[in-house]
Write an enzyme that holds these catalytic residues in place. Structure first.
Site, PDB file in Angstrom:
ATOM      1  N   THR A  62      74.188 -42.899  70.082  1.00 57.56           N
ATOM      2  CA  THR A  62      74.879 -42.750  68.799  1.00 57.56           C
ATOM      3  C   THR A  62      73.883 -42.738  67.648  1.00 57.56           C
ATOM      4  O   THR A  62      73.941 -41.856  66.770  1.00 57.56           O
ATOM      5  CB  THR A  62      75.885 -43.905  68.598  1.00 57.56           C
ATOM      6  OG1 THR A  62      76.880 -43.844  69.616  1.00 57.56           O
ATOM      7  CG2 THR A  62      76.559 -43.804  67.233  1.00 57.56           C
TER       8      THR A  62
ATOM      9  N   GLY B 231      67.031 -50.017  73.701  1.00 64.11           N
ATOM     10  CA  GLY B 231      68.155 -50.947  73.732  1.00 64.11           C
ATOM     11  C   GLY B 231      68.866 -50.905  75.064  1.00 64.11           C
ATOM     12  O   GLY B 231      68.792 -49.918  75.795  1.00 64.11           O
TER      13      GLY B 231
ATOM     14  N   GLY C 137      74.805 -49.675  76.442  1.00 61.02           N
ATOM     15  CA  GLY C 137      75.897 -49.984  75.536  1.00 61.02           C
ATOM     16  C   GLY C 137      75.479 -50.459  74.162  1.00 61.02           C
ATOM     17  O   GLY C 137      76.317 -50.848  73.349  1.00 61.02           O
TER      18      GLY C 137
ATOM     19  N   GLU D 221      67.085 -38.455  77.822  1.00 62.73           N
ATOM     20  CA  GLU D 221      66.507 -38.604  79.154  1.00 62.73           C
ATOM     21  C   GLU D 221      66.946 -37.453  80.044  1.00 62.73           C
ATOM     22  O   GLU D 221      68.102 -37.038  80.018  1.00 62.73           O
ATOM     23  CB  GLU D 221      66.931 -39.937  79.772  1.00 62.73           C
ATOM     24  CG  GLU D 221      66.140 -40.279  81.021  1.00 62.73           C
ATOM     25  CD  GLU D 221      66.152 -41.762  81.323  1.00 62.73           C
ATOM     26  OE1 GLU D 221      65.128 -42.273  81.777  1.00 62.73           O
ATOM     27  OE2 GLU D 221      67.183 -42.408  81.118  1.00 62.73           O
TER      28      GLU D 221
ATOM     29  N   ASP E 259      65.860 -40.926  72.910  1.00 63.45           N
ATOM     30  CA  ASP E 259      66.846 -41.888  73.414  1.00 63.45           C
ATOM     31  C   ASP E 259      66.300 -42.484  74.710  1.00 63.45           C
ATOM     32  O   ASP E 259      66.342 -41.856  75.759  1.00 63.45           O
ATOM     33  CB  ASP E 259      68.171 -41.148  73.655  1.00 63.45           C
ATOM     34  CG  ASP E 259      69.280 -42.042  74.189  1.00 63.45           C
ATOM     35  OD1 ASP E 259      68.981 -43.159  74.637  1.00 63.45           O
ATOM     36  OD2 ASP E 259      70.436 -41.602  74.170  1.00 63.45           O
ATOM     37  N   ARG E 260      65.761 -43.690  74.627  1.00 64.73           N
ATOM     38  CA  ARG E 260      65.110 -44.445  75.701  1.00 64.73           C
ATOM     39  C   ARG E 260      63.732 -43.868  76.037  1.00 64.73           C
ATOM     40  O   ARG E 260      63.552 -42.671  76.180  1.00 64.73           O
ATOM     41  CB  ARG E 260      65.963 -44.561  76.958  1.00 64.73           C
ATOM     42  CG  ARG E 260      65.278 -45.419  78.050  1.00 64.73           C
ATOM     43  CD  ARG E 260      66.231 -45.773  79.166  1.00 64.73           C
ATOM     44  NE  ARG E 260      67.182 -46.791  78.719  1.00 64.73           N
ATOM     45  CZ  ARG E 260      68.386 -46.950  79.233  1.00 64.73           C
ATOM     46  NH1 ARG E 260      68.805 -46.168  80.191  1.00 64.73           N
ATOM     47  NH2 ARG E 260      69.177 -47.901  78.787  1.00 64.73           N
TER      48      ARG E 260
ATOM     49  N   GLY F 201      74.085 -48.613  71.789  1.00 63.46           N
ATOM     50  CA  GLY F 201      74.288 -47.590  70.763  1.00 63.46           C
ATOM     51  C   GLY F 201      73.129 -46.640  70.569  1.00 63.46           C
ATOM     52  O   GLY F 201      73.040 -45.967  69.530  1.00 63.46           O
TER      53      GLY F 201
ATOM     54  N   GLU G  52      80.046 -47.000  84.796  1.00 59.96           N
ATOM     55  CA  GLU G  52      79.533 -48.198  84.132  1.00 59.96           C
ATOM     56  C   GLU G  52      80.471 -49.401  84.268  1.00 59.96           C
ATOM     57  O   GLU G  52      80.055 -50.539  84.029  1.00 59.96           O
ATOM     58  CB  GLU G  52      79.311 -47.923  82.644  1.00 59.96           C
ATOM     59  CG  GLU G  52      78.150 -46.992  82.350  1.00 59.96           C
ATOM     60  CD  GLU G  52      77.935 -46.776  80.868  1.00 59.96           C
ATOM     61  OE1 GLU G  52      76.846 -46.298  80.497  1.00 59.96           O
ATOM     62  OE2 GLU G  52      78.845 -47.059  80.070  1.00 59.96           O
TER      63      GLU G  52
END
Length: 207
Positions: free
Chosen positions: A15, A7, A10, A31, A78-79, A12, A145
């Site tokens: 989370t 995603g 921002g 990461e 996450d990613r 999520g 950011e």
């Protein structure tokens, strides 16, 4: 097993990763935060150092994939490496920061890496509108950011859509992040868990 959370900035991802770790007892894979030795040079001369920067990130993410493949635990990531390639590096190329020659070499390197690793068992894509992303970025208040341009976020969103629906060949579960409050609404999170269970453990996995 390997579950990847995809995603835009921002959306999520972190989370949801933490919530799934708590619910399932899975091991998180965030990461790498190792210092990238090209960052300083990159921001001084983006066009000159983009290729070096992206290759370094690619190397780091490939290392993560190897570690995940060798782990006996279920990993929620996450990613993934795929976003780094098809979204962020591709965007750098589109912005004119990587030449055709450098991007071709970069993609050939990535494709060779894919010969020795497999796709995640499930990729969860947090699909979010630009307004949702901006709201979350402002809410969490990370200083670095706050200067992100709307055009940049919009370009990334378009590349995420193309990546998920046209380029990625693995199993994907799409979550409408705009209308799903998995952090504060237990029913929303339970719905995501039910869908994950169906995808990973159901007799007839489906969306």
């Amino acid at each position: 097993m390997h579950i990847a959370i995809a995603g835009n900035i921002g959306s999520g991802k972190t989370t949801l990763t933490n919530l799934l770790v708590k619910h399932y007892g899975w091991k998180p894979q965030f990461e790498a935060v190792d210092f990238n030795p090209y960052l300083d040079d990159y921001y001084k001369d983006i066009a000159r150092w983009s290729f070096n920067l992206e290759v370094y990130f690619l190397k780091q993410r490939f290392r993560d994939l190897i570690e995940i493949a060798n782990s006996k635990e279920t990993i929620v990531q996450d990613r993934s490496i795929f976003e780094g390639v098809y979204v962020f590096a591709a965007n750098n190329k589109a912005m004119g920061n990587m030449s055709d020659r450098d991007f071709s070499t970069y993609m050939e390197l990535f494709e060779q890496m894919m010969q020795v690793v497999r796709l995640p068992d499930l990729m969860i894509y947090l699909r979010a509108s630009l307004s949702h992303l901006v709201g979350n970025i402002q809410k969490r208040g990370r200083e670095y950011e706050q200067s992100i341009k709307l055009e940049y976020l919009e370009n990334l969103n378009k590349r995420y859509e193309d990546f998920i629906f046209n380029k990625y060949k693995g199993r994907v579960m799409v979550v409408d992040a705009d209308n799903t409050d998995f952090l504060n609404n237990r029913k929303d999170f339970a719905s995501i868990v039910d869908r994950i269970d169906a995808q990973l453990f159901g007799l007839f996995p489906n969306e």
